[in-house]
Design a protein around this motif. Structure first.
Motif, short mmCIF file in Angstrom:
data_model
loop_
_atom_site.label_atom_id
_atom_site.label_comp_id
_atom_site.label_asym_id
_atom_site.label_seq_id
_atom_site.Cartn_x
_atom_site.Cartn_y
_atom_site.Cartn_z
N VAL A 121 0.84 -1.21 0.00
CA VAL A 121 0.00 0.00 0.00
C VAL A 121 0.87 1.25 0.00
O VAL A 121 0.64 2.19 -0.78
CB VAL A 121 -0.95 0.00 1.22
CG1 VAL A 121 -1.57 1.39 1.44
CG2 VAL A 121 -2.05 -1.04 1.04
N TYR A 122 1.88 1.27 0.87
CA TYR A 122 2.73 2.46 0.96
C TYR A 122 3.58 2.63 -0.29
O TYR A 122 3.89 3.76 -0.70
CB TYR A 122 3.59 2.41 2.22
CG TYR A 122 2.80 2.43 3.51
CD1 TYR A 122 1.52 2.98 3.56
CD2 TYR A 122 3.32 1.91 4.68
CE1 TYR A 122 0.78 3.00 4.72
CE2 TYR A 122 2.58 1.93 5.88
CZ TYR A 122 1.32 2.47 5.89
OH TYR A 122 0.59 2.49 7.04
N ILE A 168 2.57 1.76 -3.33
CA ILE A 168 1.63 2.31 -4.33
C ILE A 168 1.43 3.80 -4.06
O ILE A 168 1.46 4.63 -4.99
CB ILE A 168 0.28 1.56 -4.28
CG1 ILE A 168 0.46 0.12 -4.79
CG2 ILE A 168 -0.79 2.29 -5.10
CD1 ILE A 168 -0.73 -0.80 -4.54
N ALA A 169 1.24 4.15 -2.77
CA ALA A 169 1.05 5.56 -2.41
C ALA A 169 2.25 6.40 -2.85
O ALA A 169 2.09 7.48 -3.46
CB ALA A 169 0.83 5.69 -0.90
N GLY A 177 -3.79 2.72 -1.23
CA GLY A 177 -2.64 3.49 -1.70
C GLY A 177 -3.03 4.89 -2.11
O GLY A 177 -2.34 5.87 -1.77
N CYS A 237 -3.82 6.81 1.10
CA CYS A 237 -2.61 7.12 1.88
C CYS A 237 -1.74 8.18 1.20
O CYS A 237 -0.93 8.83 1.86
CB CYS A 237 -1.80 5.84 2.13
SG CYS A 237 -2.56 4.73 3.34
N GLU A 253 4.86 0.00 -7.97
CA GLU A 253 5.28 -0.34 -6.61
C GLU A 253 6.80 -0.26 -6.48
O GLU A 253 7.32 0.21 -5.45
CB GLU A 253 4.77 -1.74 -6.24
CG GLU A 253 3.26 -1.80 -6.04
CD GLU A 253 2.78 -3.17 -5.59
OE1 GLU A 253 3.35 -3.73 -4.63
OE2 GLU A 253 1.83 -3.70 -6.20
N VAL A 265 4.97 9.15 2.79
CA VAL A 265 3.60 8.65 2.93
C VAL A 265 3.05 8.98 4.32
O VAL A 265 1.89 9.40 4.46
CB VAL A 265 3.54 7.13 2.65
CG1 VAL A 265 2.14 6.57 2.94
CG2 VAL A 265 3.92 6.85 1.20
#
Length: 629
Positions: free
Chosen positions: A59-60, A62-63, A93, A96, A175, A189
């Protein structure tokens, strides 16, 4: 003020914050399960797991990747994909990174997809595969704001001479770029998450609507943070639960389930392939799942068809067991309401035990054997179908909400659930019934408004926060809500009688195991008629045993034997209706209604104007020769 309300009032500003808290609390806990098809191309899927910590890594990344692409707070990032674990990771993502997710159903055609991307001013599109990318490429000239398309599954994605440099990026590449960005800017992030305010836009969901262009519903971060806390406060789910999530995540009902899961911390098994539900249930063995009524109707029709195929004796046993289930559910729910104990008389309990051994236990096994409760929403569930499942030990908790109220405004409370109602308001939501019967809602789940449409917003949202739902309902003395119909769908006959078509349609679905969809018509007419579409597997199974084997669906539907069969069910329906509600004539449709032809919304709601326009000739034929014709 209750403890629950205090807890909800002290919520963090965003689900991004909730996610960070969840990851810190249980980094090694299992968050998601997802299927991986076998490399050989045949055999069962292999299910893999993702811990909260590993999910956060993705997730981070992607963010950070989106930040590197230039996504600023509240910038729209569209997401066009079926339900899969990457949908959830991408959505988190986007949040965030401080961006706002614009959801697009994968079944949406290129023209409407382009309208949503343009109206939302989306800068980035996260597309599931080559087919979703193709829609963006086709309409690229109409989308000057769209700078990048991130593709989840890059198989078959070719180059296009018209693509600007860097226009198409694989999710894995995004990513990797994000991970590299975090090495240089490790706090990027965290800083974006910390800067999110409660009133900042988180999600833009376009209502598929039953008429006209879709409207973008603006849902700020606080809506989802509130929903997450409110779901947890109901006590309906615990950290030990396993949720099976297959609902479209582009729909608000699917989306709200991901927020609740983050707050509670239970496992979610994610797979949006509807054709895999029956295969997946025994593998996933969920303790709870959410669905739309059509799924329960299909299961009921399927069980009835299987019993019928087993011969006359088996079908009689099924019909007897179905009757016992309904009676048992009504009695136990009534007793629970009066005494707090779900009890039944000795004779009924004895019959129920026999029916359980013969029928219900097999049905529960088909759902994986551990299903504690199923939540039904998006449309009305026919009470008789609800009572059947309740009596069989599959407890369907009906709920109610709209895109404009972040989905979960009402839900039935656990053991105290009442079939035929949508339960009580979730903590923190207020309700009142207007003089004309319309349901009005107020609370932290209500939308900010319609995107770029202040006049439309003013039509439904009062200055003091009350939202006009457009639905008609009744509240019981102890706070249970029953939805009777859509305000605009109420039929007024030429004789001045009001009829709620959804109520009649729901009763027919409980009576007839062959129906897939039904539309009751009668506005400004002197009697009611119906257009009926049949469930293909169920009616073809019947056809094979009744001299119509080998014929196509259209041929079976056109056969006099089929019309006579359905006529019997219409007669049975009419026995339980007021005279002015009865269906005097009906026509069987040559095919089932579907999303592709625009007759159903992606959440399987009937688009009445579309169906009535398409089959106007059949409607007019039913009224030909009557006094009004």
């Amino acid at each position: 003020m209750s403890e629950t309300q205090t807890q909800i009032e002290n919520r963090p500003p965003s689900v991004a914050s909730l996610f960070a808290e969840r990851v810190a609390a249980t980094p090694d806990g299992e968050a998601y399960r997802y299927p991986v098809p076998p490399s050989s191309g045949s055999g069962p899927d292999e299910w893999k797991s993702l811990s909260w910590g590993r999910a956060a890594d993705r997730v981070y990344a992607i963010a950070a990747g989106l930040i590197e692409l230039g996504v600023a707070p509240e910038d729209r990032v569209a997401l066009a994909s079926a339900t899969r674990v990457e949908w959830i990771l991408a959505d988190l993502g986007v949040m965030c990174a401080g961006g706002a997710t614009t959801t697009v159903y994968p079944s949406t055609n290129a023209e409407e997809s382009a309208y949503i991307l343009s109206d939302s001013d989306s800068r980035v599109l996260i597309a599931e595969d080559a087919a979703q990318l193709a829609k963006a490429r086709e309409k690229r000239a109409e989308l000057p704001a769209l700078k990048h398309v991130v593709v989840i599954d890059t198989e078959g994605v070719g180059t296009d001479a018209g693509d600007p440099e860097g226009f198409v990026i694989g999710l894995a590449d995004l990513e990797a770029r994000g991970a590299a960005y975090l090495e240089k800017h490790p706090e990027a992030v965290k800083e974006r998450i910390a800067a999110i305010t409660a009133d900042q836009l988180a999600t833009l969901i376009y209502t598929s609507g039953t008429t006209g262009r879709p409207k973008g519903v603006r849902l700020p971060h606080d809506n989802w943070s509130y929903m997450a806390k409110a779901i947890a406060a109901t006590g309906l789910v615990t950290e030990d639960d396993v949720q099976y999530l297959w609902l479209p995540l582009a729909h608000v009902f699917g989306k709200v389930l991901t927020s609740g899961q983050i707050e509670v911390g239970h496992v979610t098994a994610v797979d949006g392939r509807v054709d895999k539900i029956i295969e997946n249930l025994p593998v996933v063995q969920p303790t709870y799942m959410a669905a739309v009524p059509r799924i329960f109707e299909k299961v009921y029709n399927g069980v009835a068809a299987k019993a019928r195929a087993g011969g006359g004796a088996k079908y009689k046993i099924f019909q007897w067991a179905a009757g016992v289930a309904r009676e048992y559910a009504k009695v136990t729910q009534d007793n629970f309401r009066r005494t707090g104990k779900a009890s039944a008389p000795f004779g009924l309990s004895t019959k129920h035990k026999v029916a359980d051994a013969l029928v219900y236990s097999k049905l529960r096994e088909a759902f994986g054997g551990r299903l504690r409760a199923a939540v039904s929403g998006s449309a009305a569930l026919a009470p008789d179908i609800g009572y059947f499942f309740a009596g069989a030990g599959i407890h369907i908790l009906e709920g109610y909400g709209l895109t404009e109220s972040s989905a979960a405004s009402f839900v039935n409370p656990g053991e105290a659930y009442r079939t035929g109602t949508v339960g009580k308001p979730v903590p923190g939501t207020e309700v009142r019934i207007a003089d004309d019967g319309e349901i009005l809602l107020r609370g932290p789940g209500i939308m900010e408004g319609y995107h770029g449409l202040p006049e439309k917003t003013a039509e439904v949202l009062e200055p003091d926060g009350w939202f006009h739902t457009g639905d008609i309902g009744e509240l019981s003395a102890d706070g249970y809500l029953r939805i009777t119909d859509r305000k605009k769908d109420l039929i007024k006959t030429s004789g001045g009688k009001y009829i709620a078509p959804a109520e009649v349609e729901g009763q027919f679905k409980a009576v007839c195991p062959f129906v897939s969809n039904i539309l009751v018509h009668g506005a400004d007419r002197n009697f009611c008629t119906a257009l009926i579409a049949l469930d293909e597997p169920a009616i073809l199974g019947w056809a094979a045993d009744n001299g119509l084997g080998g014929k196509s669906y259209a041929e079976v539907v056109a056969a006099p034997q089929t019309e006579k069969l359905i006529e019997g069910y219409v007669a049975r329906l009419n026995e339980g209706l007021q005279r002015w509600q009865t269906i005097k004539k009906f026509r069987l449709l040559p095919r089932d209604l579907d999303v592709e032809h625009g007759e159903l919304t992606p959440s399987l709601k009937l688009k009445r104007p579309v169906v009535e326009k398409e089959y106007k000739h059949l409607i007019e034929d039913m009224y030909a020769g009557s006094r009004e014709a």
